[in-house]
Motif scaffolding. Structure first.
Motif, PDB file in Angstrom:
ATOM      1  N   PRO A 256       1.277  -1.237  -0.281  1.00  0.00           N
ATOM      2  CA  PRO A 256      -0.013   0.135   0.130  1.00  0.00           C
ATOM      3  C   PRO A 256       0.690   1.098  -0.223  1.00  0.00           C
ATOM      4  O   PRO A 256       2.065   1.881   0.652  1.00  0.00           O
ATOM      5  N   LEU A 257       0.095   2.730  -0.921  1.00  0.00           N
ATOM      6  CA  LEU A 257       0.770   3.556  -0.442  1.00  0.00           C
ATOM      7  C   LEU A 257       0.170   5.093  -0.269  1.00  0.00           C
ATOM      8  O   LEU A 257      -1.101   4.432  -0.052  1.00  0.00           O
ATOM      9  N   PRO A 258       0.373   6.183   0.463  1.00  0.00           N
ATOM     10  CA  PRO A 258      -0.234   6.778   1.238  1.00  0.00           C
ATOM     11  C   PRO A 258      -0.282   7.989  -0.038  1.00  0.00           C
ATOM     12  O   PRO A 258       0.511   8.665   0.184  1.00  0.00           O
ATOM     13  N   THR A 259      -1.906   7.476  -0.582  1.00  0.00           N
ATOM     14  CA  THR A 259      -2.035   8.436  -1.948  1.00  0.00           C
ATOM     15  C   THR A 259      -3.224   8.232  -1.679  1.00  0.00           C
ATOM     16  O   THR A 259      -4.473   7.880  -1.543  1.00  0.00           O
ATOM     17  N   PRO A 260      -4.145  10.100  -1.605  1.00  0.00           N
ATOM     18  CA  PRO A 260      -5.811   9.366  -2.043  1.00  0.00           C
ATOM     19  C   PRO A 260      -5.992   9.367  -2.994  1.00  0.00           C
ATOM     20  O   PRO A 260      -7.416   9.611  -3.639  1.00  0.00           O
ATOM     21  N   ASN A 261      -5.331   9.188  -3.743  1.00  0.00           N
ATOM     22  CA  ASN A 261      -5.588   8.986  -5.998  1.00  0.00           C
ATOM     23  C   ASN A 261      -6.315   7.182  -5.713  1.00  0.00           C
ATOM     24  O   ASN A 261      -4.502   6.393  -5.837  1.00  0.00           O
ATOM     25  N   PRO A 262      -7.175   6.885  -5.408  1.00  0.00           N
ATOM     26  CA  PRO A 262      -7.381   5.381  -5.603  1.00  0.00           C
ATOM     27  C   PRO A 262      -7.195   5.000  -7.714  1.00  0.00           C
ATOM     28  O   PRO A 262      -6.649   3.042  -6.846  1.00  0.00           O
ATOM     29  N   ALA A 263      -6.463   5.612  -8.074  1.00  0.00           N
ATOM     30  CA  ALA A 263      -5.613   5.463  -9.519  1.00  0.00           C
ATOM     31  C   ALA A 263      -4.490   4.360  -8.824  1.00  0.00           C
ATOM     32  O   ALA A 263      -3.963   3.806 -10.005  1.00  0.00           O
ATOM     33  N   VAL A 264      -3.898   4.674  -8.094  1.00  0.00           N
ATOM     34  CA  VAL A 264      -2.548   4.322  -7.191  1.00  0.00           C
ATOM     35  C   VAL A 264      -3.246   3.079  -6.622  1.00  0.00           C
ATOM     36  O   VAL A 264      -3.282   3.319  -5.624  1.00  0.00           O
ATOM     37  N   VAL A 265      -2.737   1.578  -7.079  1.00  0.00           N
ATOM     38  CA  VAL A 265      -2.821   0.369  -7.064  1.00  0.00           C
ATOM     39  C   VAL A 265      -2.079   0.153  -5.797  1.00  0.00           C
ATOM     40  O   VAL A 265      -2.316  -1.176  -4.912  1.00  0.00           O
ATOM     41  N   GLY A 266      -1.230   0.895  -5.605  1.00  0.00           N
ATOM     42  CA  GLY A 266       0.342  -0.022  -5.010  1.00  0.00           C
ATOM     43  C   GLY A 266       1.176   0.344  -5.307  1.00  0.00           C
ATOM     44  O   GLY A 266       1.835   0.973  -6.393  1.00  0.00           O
ATOM     45  N   GLY A 267       2.485  -0.762  -4.330  1.00  0.00           N
ATOM     46  CA  GLY A 267       3.514  -0.406  -5.059  1.00  0.00           C
ATOM     47  C   GLY A 267       4.364  -1.139  -5.033  1.00  0.00           C
ATOM     48  O   GLY A 267       4.411  -2.549  -4.713  1.00  0.00           O
ATOM     49  N   LEU A 268       5.522  -1.603  -6.155  1.00  0.00           N
ATOM     50  CA  LEU A 268       5.821  -2.342  -6.623  1.00  0.00           C
ATOM     51  C   LEU A 268       7.835  -3.036  -6.918  1.00  0.00           C
ATOM     52  O   LEU A 268       7.894  -1.532  -6.663  1.00  0.00           O
ATOM     53  N   ASN A 269       7.823  -3.774  -5.391  1.00  0.00           N
ATOM     54  CA  ASN A 269       9.186  -3.600  -5.381  1.00  0.00           C
ATOM     55  C   ASN A 269       9.820  -3.917  -6.502  1.00  0.00           C
ATOM     56  O   ASN A 269      10.171  -5.539  -7.083  1.00  0.00           O
ATOM     57  N   LEU A 270      10.835  -3.073  -7.291  1.00  0.00           N
ATOM     58  CA  LEU A 270      11.507  -3.533  -8.255  1.00  0.00           C
ATOM     59  C   LEU A 270      13.230  -3.316  -8.339  1.00  0.00           C
ATOM     60  O   LEU A 270      13.660  -2.006  -7.981  1.00  0.00           O
TER      61      LEU A 270
END
Length: 525
Positions: A41-55
């Motif tokens: 999970p990422l702390p952002t109010p934009n619902p289109a950001v579905v999370g963070g990928l470990n790259l």
């Protein structure tokens, strides 16, 4: 055309699918494509950001453009992430499939007018020169400017610098693009412990975690079929096709797709390592005698011609990686045949869906003289054919398959997919001389009335389409000798125009029924 547009046109675009949308990014903004694993999970109010990928230890925000555009976001079967780079930052874009790198016929984006906000992320459309599809070209700047979309500082800026400099260094009139044109995009990949590469422009799509299902096409290097773009695409072991050994079944983690004039073929690989730009003059020749299949290679790329981080990824690129000739691979005879048959077989299966697949419907189709069908041809007392839709699977004959001593025409029994299958010598059933049991023999598995029968043949020839000829007079009764049945069955015309040949057609499902009913005797009394 501006210098930036000319540069993008020369570099090409990276295409991908998201749901039903065909999208693309300019190559200058495309970093790589990676499989999507679990997101944090990422702390952002934009619902289109579905999370963070470990790259590789860096958290990359992943954006679902469907949510950004107010669409319904249905779960994706095999999602991947297209990593976009813009002004020193990276962002992941969710994708359902990658459709390859392409260039356009005229190079120009047909700009569309849209309201400000989310709709502005599409700067226009292009028609792909390779397949004629209409693609929406995304604007990296507009995507990066969306509110509350976090961007991660690019941890590998050196990977973008040569590309950015090439674009920035173009002539203002767009006429001097020699540096850009001197490079070509290369997809680096791994098959087991072997490093390979291929011109990325020849690749139509890459697939993550492909599911290979059994098929009558499974013979030689073909391991079955993969569902792709609504079609059943033949899945070929690339490593085996190149005569570099066989790819372990549990290592077929990805695949790439080549489009041919006949249809698509997928090539199973371990993984895609990266997509990089290389100078065309960096390709070095490899002596033909050193390669098992030299016609399928364009040379090799020395490690010094690749970005340093690319050579570290996968720990397989040491001094060089072999460069596959995409056009030669596409034109390879087995690839050509598989693509052609898969496309026609899919059409035939659709057309025959209501007929049933037993011997009765086959006989009716033969009698009615229905249109072209795909045939499997093999050697008996000469070349013989059987409709491909009768063959459930093809397996190689091995002496250790037999659990019984050979008795008459019965060679033994094998266990295939949890079912005991009797294997019979087709030559013996037809009253022909017994063949030598060699490694070239194959077993054609035919299903009839819920059971499976294996027919051993000496050598497979090809898969071809046919034009049915009128039935011969005096067809055999169901209880006539099978050898006579071969000589009196309908003939089929196969081969390209000017090279046609007539082959006898053998109904193996009818023969399986005769064995089940006792009309044919498989073992001595």
């Amino acid at each position: 055309m501006t210098s930036a547009q000319a540069a993008h046109a020369a570099l090409g675009y990276g295409g991908f699918m998201l749901g039903g949308m065909a999208l693309a990014l300019p190559m200058a903004a495309l970093r790589e494509v990676v499989p999507m694993v679990s997101l944090c999970p990422l702390p952002t109010p934009n619902p289109a950001v579905v999370g963070g990928l470990n790259l590789r230890g860096v958290a990359v925000p992943v954006l679902d453009l469907r949510l950004l555009l107010g669409q319904t976001a249905e779960p994706l079967a095999a999602p991947c992430v297209v990593v976009m780079v813009h002004e020193g930052h990276i962002l992941g874009l969710l994708a359902s499939a990658v459709t390859g790198i392409f260039q356009t016929a005229d190079g120009e984006v047909k700009h569309v007018r849209s309201d400000a906000g989310a709709m502005a992320i599409c700067q226009g459309t292009l028609v792909r020169a390779d397949d004629g599809a209409m693609v929406g070209i995304l604007s990296p700047a507009a995507i990066a400017a969306q509110p509350h979309v976090p961007l991660t500082e690019d941890p590998e800026p050196q990977r973008s610098r040569p590309l950015a400099e090439a674009v920035a260094g173009s002539d203002p009139d767009g006429d001097s693009l020699s540096d850009i044109e001197a490079h070509f995009p290369v997809m680096l990949l791994r098959c087991g412990g072997i490093a390979l590469s291929i011109d990325a422009l020849s690749v139509a799509a890459t697939l993550t975690a492909p599911s290979v299902t059994p098929s009558a096409l499974a013979q030689g290097h073909c391991k079955g079929v993969i569902a792709h773009a609504g079609m059943s695409v033949p899945a070929v072991d690339l490593q085996a096709m190149l005569n570099l050994g066989a790819l372990p079944c549990d290592d077929a983690q990805q695949a790439f797709v080549l489009n041919t004039a006949e249809g698509a073929v997928a090539f199973l690989i371990s993984e895609v390592l990266d997509v990089v730009r290389c100078r065309r003059d960096a390709v070095i020749p490899v002596p033909a005698f050193a390669l098992p299949h030299p016609a399928l290679f364009a040379g090799a790329l020395p490690a010094s011609a690749l970005p340093a981080d690319a050579t570290e990824r996968g720990d397989v690129i040491r001094s060089q990686c072999l460069l596959i000739n995409g056009e030669a691979l596409r034109a390879q005879e087995q690839v050509h045949n598989l693509a052609s048959v898969a496309q026609r077989r899919q059409g035939a299966q659709t057309a025959q869906a209501g007929q049933g697949g037993d011997a009765r419907s086959f006989a009716k189709a033969m009698h009615d003289g229905q249109g072209a069908q795909p045939l499997l041809t093999y050697m008996l007392a000469g070349e013989t054919a059987t409709p491909l839709n009768q063959i459930q699977e093809i397996v190689s004959w091995r002496p250790d398959m037999a659990v019984l001593e050979p008795r008459g025409k019965l060679l033994g029994m094998l266990v295939q997919r949890g079912v005991s299958v009797p294997v019979l010598c087709l030559n013996g059933l037809l009253g022909l001389p017994a063949p030598a049991m060699t490694a070239t023999m194959s077993v054609l598995l035919v299903a009839s009335d819920g059971e499976c029968v294996g027919f051993a043949v000496t050598q497979l020839r090809s898969i071809e389409t046919s034009s049915w000829e009128p039935s011969l007079q005096g067809g055999p009764s169901p209880h006539s000798h099978a050898g006579q049945g071969l000589r009196t069955r309908q003939l089929a015309k196969v081969g390209p125009p000017g090279e046609e040949r007539m082959l006898p057609v053998l109904d193996l499902q009818a023969m399986a029924r005769q064995l089940q009913s006792g009309a044919l005797v498989a073992t001595p009394a």
